[in-house]
Design a protein around this motif. Structure first.
Motif, PDB file in Angstrom:
ATOM      1  N   GLN A  28     -13.560   6.766  -6.075  1.00 25.23           N
ATOM      2  CA  GLN A  28     -13.715   5.974  -4.856  1.00 25.23           C
ATOM      3  C   GLN A  28     -13.424   4.498  -5.105  1.00 25.23           C
ATOM      4  N   ALA A  29     -13.843   3.994  -6.272  1.00 28.70           N
ATOM      5  CA  ALA A  29     -13.596   2.591  -6.598  1.00 28.70           C
ATOM      6  C   ALA A  29     -12.107   2.308  -6.739  1.00 28.70           C
ATOM      7  N   CYS A  30     -11.350   3.310  -7.157  1.00 22.83           N
ATOM      8  CA  CYS A  30      -9.898   3.161  -7.350  1.00 22.83           C
ATOM      9  C   CYS A  30      -9.117   3.487  -6.090  1.00 22.83           C
ATOM     10  N   ILE A  31      -9.754   3.480  -4.943  1.00 18.08           N
ATOM     11  CA  ILE A  31      -9.110   3.976  -3.728  1.00 18.08           C
ATOM     12  C   ILE A  31      -7.859   3.178  -3.378  1.00 18.08           C
ATOM     13  N   PHE A  32      -7.906   1.843  -3.491  1.00 22.59           N
ATOM     14  CA  PHE A  32      -6.724   1.051  -3.170  1.00 22.59           C
ATOM     15  C   PHE A  32      -5.610   1.339  -4.176  1.00 22.59           C
ATOM     16  N   ALA A  33      -5.943   1.242  -5.468  1.00 18.66           N
ATOM     17  CA  ALA A  33      -4.941   1.475  -6.508  1.00 18.66           C
ATOM     18  C   ALA A  33      -4.403   2.895  -6.432  1.00 18.66           C
ATOM     19  N   GLY A  34      -5.276   3.872  -6.176  1.00 13.76           N
ATOM     20  CA  GLY A  34      -4.844   5.260  -6.119  1.00 13.76           C
ATOM     21  C   GLY A  34      -3.884   5.525  -4.979  1.00 13.76           C
ATOM     22  N   LEU A  35      -4.224   5.017  -3.786  1.00  9.94           N
ATOM     23  CA  LEU A  35      -3.351   5.218  -2.635  1.00  9.94           C
ATOM     24  C   LEU A  35      -2.025   4.489  -2.811  1.00  9.94           C
ATOM     25  N   PHE A  36      -2.096   3.289  -3.397  1.00  8.40           N
ATOM     26  CA  PHE A  36      -0.870   2.521  -3.579  1.00  8.40           C
ATOM     27  C   PHE A  36       0.069   3.207  -4.570  1.00  8.40           C
ATOM     28  N   PHE A  37      -0.471   3.693  -5.687  1.00 15.87           N
ATOM     29  CA  PHE A  37       0.385   4.348  -6.664  1.00 15.87           C
ATOM     30  C   PHE A  37       0.858   5.720  -6.181  1.00 15.87           C
ATOM     31  N   ALA A  38       0.102   6.338  -5.302  1.00 16.51           N
ATOM     32  CA  ALA A  38       0.609   7.553  -4.658  1.00 16.51           C
ATOM     33  C   ALA A  38       1.844   7.220  -3.829  1.00 16.51           C
ATOM     34  N   ALA A  39       1.814   6.063  -3.172  1.00 14.06           N
ATOM     35  CA  ALA A  39       2.983   5.625  -2.409  1.00 14.06           C
ATOM     36  C   ALA A  39       4.166   5.353  -3.326  1.00 14.06           C
ATOM     37  N   VAL A  40       3.883   4.765  -4.499  1.00 14.11           N
ATOM     38  CA  VAL A  40       4.954   4.507  -5.472  1.00 14.11           C
ATOM     39  C   VAL A  40       5.636   5.812  -5.862  1.00 14.11           C
ATOM     40  N   LEU A  41       4.844   6.871  -6.031  1.00 12.54           N
ATOM     41  CA  LEU A  41       5.397   8.164  -6.421  1.00 12.54           C
ATOM     42  C   LEU A  41       6.160   8.842  -5.290  1.00 12.54           C
ATOM     43  N   LEU A  42       5.708   8.630  -4.042  1.00 12.83           N
ATOM     44  CA  LEU A  42       6.246   9.388  -2.918  1.00 12.83           C
ATOM     45  C   LEU A  42       7.391   8.687  -2.191  1.00 12.83           C
ATOM     46  N   VAL A  43       7.389   7.357  -2.176  1.00  8.58           N
ATOM     47  CA  VAL A  43       8.445   6.638  -1.452  1.00  8.58           C
ATOM     48  C   VAL A  43       9.738   6.697  -2.264  1.00  8.58           C
ATOM     49  N   PRO A  44      10.826   7.181  -1.675  1.00  4.55           N
ATOM     50  CA  PRO A  44      12.096   7.257  -2.417  1.00  4.55           C
ATOM     51  C   PRO A  44      12.577   5.876  -2.844  1.00  4.55           C
ATOM     52  N   ARG A  45      13.244   5.821  -3.989  1.00  4.70           N
ATOM     53  CA  ARG A  45      13.734   4.533  -4.480  1.00  4.70           C
ATOM     54  C   ARG A  45      14.743   3.926  -3.519  1.00  4.70           C
ATOM     55  N   GLY A  46      15.480   4.747  -2.840  1.00  7.85           N
ATOM     56  CA  GLY A  46      16.462   4.246  -1.882  1.00  7.85           C
ATOM     57  C   GLY A  46      15.864   3.864  -0.544  1.00  7.85           C
ATOM     58  N   GLY A  47      14.551   3.980  -0.396  1.00 15.52           N
ATOM     59  CA  GLY A  47      13.905   3.638   0.861  1.00 15.52           C
ATOM     60  C   GLY A  47      13.868   4.815   1.821  1.00 15.52           C
ATOM     61  N   TRP A  48      13.504   4.526   3.049  1.00 18.41           N
ATOM     62  CA  TRP A  48      13.367   5.577   4.062  1.00 18.41           C
ATOM     63  C   TRP A  48      13.717   4.993   5.415  1.00 18.41           C
ATOM     64  N   LEU A  49      14.578   5.684   6.157  1.00 17.52           N
ATOM     65  CA  LEU A  49      15.019   5.246   7.483  1.00 17.52           C
ATOM     66  C   LEU A  49      15.577   3.827   7.436  1.00 17.52           C
ATOM     67  N   ALA A  50      16.384   3.562   6.418  1.00  9.80           N
ATOM     68  CA  ALA A  50      17.062   2.271   6.232  1.00  9.80           C
ATOM     69  C   ALA A  50      16.096   1.126   5.906  1.00  9.80           C
ATOM     70  N   VAL A  51      14.846   1.449   5.616  1.00  9.08           N
ATOM     71  CA  VAL A  51      13.884   0.423   5.195  1.00  9.08           C
ATOM     72  C   VAL A  51      13.785   0.472   3.675  1.00  9.08           C
ATOM     73  N   PRO A  52      14.069  -0.623   2.970  1.00  3.55           N
ATOM     74  CA  PRO A  52      14.015  -0.623   1.502  1.00  3.55           C
ATOM     75  C   PRO A  52      12.627  -0.270   0.970  1.00  3.55           C
ATOM     76  N   ARG A  53      12.605   0.258  -0.248  1.00  7.80           N
ATOM     77  CA  ARG A  53      11.352   0.729  -0.846  1.00  7.80           C
ATOM     78  C   ARG A  53      10.311  -0.379  -0.950  1.00  7.80           C
ATOM     79  N   TYR A  54      10.707  -1.562  -1.415  1.00  8.60           N
ATOM     80  CA  TYR A  54       9.742  -2.649  -1.572  1.00  8.60           C
ATOM     81  C   TYR A  54       9.094  -3.024  -0.247  1.00  8.60           C
ATOM     82  N   ASP A  55       9.869  -2.978   0.832  1.00  2.29           N
ATOM     83  CA  ASP A  55       9.324  -3.307   2.153  1.00  2.29           C
ATOM     84  C   ASP A  55       8.352  -2.228   2.628  1.00  2.29           C
ATOM     85  N   LEU A  56       8.695  -0.970   2.361  1.00  2.00           N
ATOM     86  CA  LEU A  56       7.778   0.119   2.710  1.00  2.00           C
ATOM     87  C   LEU A  56       6.467  -0.006   1.945  1.00  2.00           C
ATOM     88  N   LEU A  57       6.545  -0.353   0.671  1.00  4.43           N
ATOM     89  CA  LEU A  57       5.334  -0.500  -0.132  1.00  4.43           C
ATOM     90  C   LEU A  57       4.476  -1.658   0.372  1.00  4.43           C
TER      91      LEU A  57
END
Length: 271
Positions: A28-57
Motif C-alpha cells: 500500500q505504501a508503494c501505491i504511487f510507485a507501483g502504479l507508475f511502474f506498471a504504466a512504464v511496463l504497459l505503455v508502448p514505447r511508441g506511444g498510444w493514439l499518436a500521444v508520445p510515451r513520455y506524455d502519457l506517463l
C-alpha cells in the motif's frame, strides 16, 4: 485483502501473520510507485493514439496524484511536500542532462519536455516522498533519537548540492555519507506491522530503500525510459555506486518529510 487480526499462539504463526501485515502495508505504501511502474511496463514505447510515451506517463502520474488526494490517502500538506520533491528532482534532472554534463539522457520525443527533460521525471523523485508519507501513516512510524533538525537540514542540503558540485569540485558523497551515519548513529525507526512494535536503525532503513530504488532504476533503463552513456549501444546494469546516491537522496527526502506538522509530532529529538 483480509488478514486475521487475532494473534496466533504459535511463535511461527505469529511471525507469519506479522510478515503478512508488513507485506500488505508495504504494498500500500508503494501505491504511487507501483502504479507508475506498471504504466512504464504497459505503455508502448511508441506511444498510444499518436500521444508520445513520455506524455502519457505524465498524464498517468498526474491522475494517480489527483486520485491519492481525492481519496484522502494524501493530505494537501503532504501534497505540498510531494511538489517540493518534484521541483528538486526536476532541477537535478535538467542539470544532469544538460549539454555540459550528460550524465544520462531521455532519448524519446515528447511534447512535455522542458529543457530536454520530460516533466514526468519529477514524479519519480516524488514517488520516494509518497512512499515515506504512506509508510509513516500505515506503520504508525516514530523516530527515536533523531538529531537536531538544523543538523539534519544542513547535511541534507549538503547532500543535494553535492549532486551538482561534484562535477566541478570533486565528489564528497562518501564523506557526506559517513557524516550522516555518525549523525544518525543512535536514531531508530519504530514501526508496527500488526500488533507489536519493531525497531530498526534508521541508516539501515535508508540503505534498504535506496537498494530497491536502484533496482527500480535498472527496470526503468531496461525499458528505455532513460539511458546512461554506457547503455546507449545495448542495455547494461546501472552501476552499483548509484545505490549509495539513492540512499543519500532517500535521507534528504526523509528530512523533508519529518518537517510536516503531523510527522514532527512523532519524532523524538533528545534535549
Amino acid at each position: 485483502m483480509r488478514i486475521v487480526a487475532a494473534a496466533p499462539s504459535q511463535p511461527s504463526a505469529r511471525w507469519l501473520v506479522e510478515f503478512a501485515h508488513f507485506t500488505w502495508k508495504e504494498a500500500q505504501a508503494c501505491i504511487f510507485a507501483g502504479l507508475f511502474f506498471a504504466a512504464v511496463l504497459l505503455v508502448p514505447r511508441g506511444g498510444w493514439l499518436a500521444v508520445p510515451r513520455y506524455d502519457l506517463l505524465l498524464l498517468i502520474a498526474l491522475g494517480i496524484q489527483i486520485w491519492l488526494v481525492r481519496t484522502g490517502r494524501e493530505t494537501m500538506d503532504e501534497l505540498k511536500a510531494i511538489c517540493l520533491f518534484h521541483l528538486l528532482g526536476f532541477a537535478l534532472e535538467v542539470f544532469k542532462t544538460s549539454s555540459g554534463i550528460r550524465s544520462w539522457s531521455y532519448p524519446d520525443p515528447a511534447y512535455s519536455k522542458l529543457f530536454g527533460v520530460p516533466l514526468f521525471s519529477g514524479f519519480m523523485y516524488a514517488a520516494v516522498g509518497s512512499y515515506i508519507i504512506q509508510a509513516w501513516r500505515l506503520f504508525d512510524l516514530r523516530v527515536e533519537h533523531h538529531p537536531p533538525y538544523w543538523m539534519a537540514g544542513l547535511i541534507a542540503t549538503a547532500i543535494y548540492l553535492n549532486f551538482f558540485t561534484h562535477h566541478f569540485i570533486g565528489d564528497y558523497r562518501w564523506y557526506l555519507g559517513a557524516a550522516a551515519l555518525g549523525l544518525y548513529a543512535r536514531a531508530r525507526v519504530v514501526f508496527r506491522p500488526h500488533l507489536q512494535d519493531r525497531r530498526m536503525p534508521l541508516p539501515l532503513a535508508m540503505v534498504l530503500i535506496g537498494f530497491f530504488i536502484w533496482l527500480a532504476e535498472n527496470i526503468g533503463t531496461f525499458f528505455g525510459l532513460w539511458a546512461y552513456p554506457h547503455q546507449l549501444g545495448a542495455w547494461a546494469a546501472v552501476h552499483v555506486t548509484k545505490w549509495n546516491a539513492w540512499s543519500l537522496l532517500v535521507l534528504m527526502s526523509f528530512t523533508i518529510i519529518t518537517n510536516l506538522k503531523h510527522v514532527k509530532a512523532t519524532v523524538q529529538v533528545p534535549a
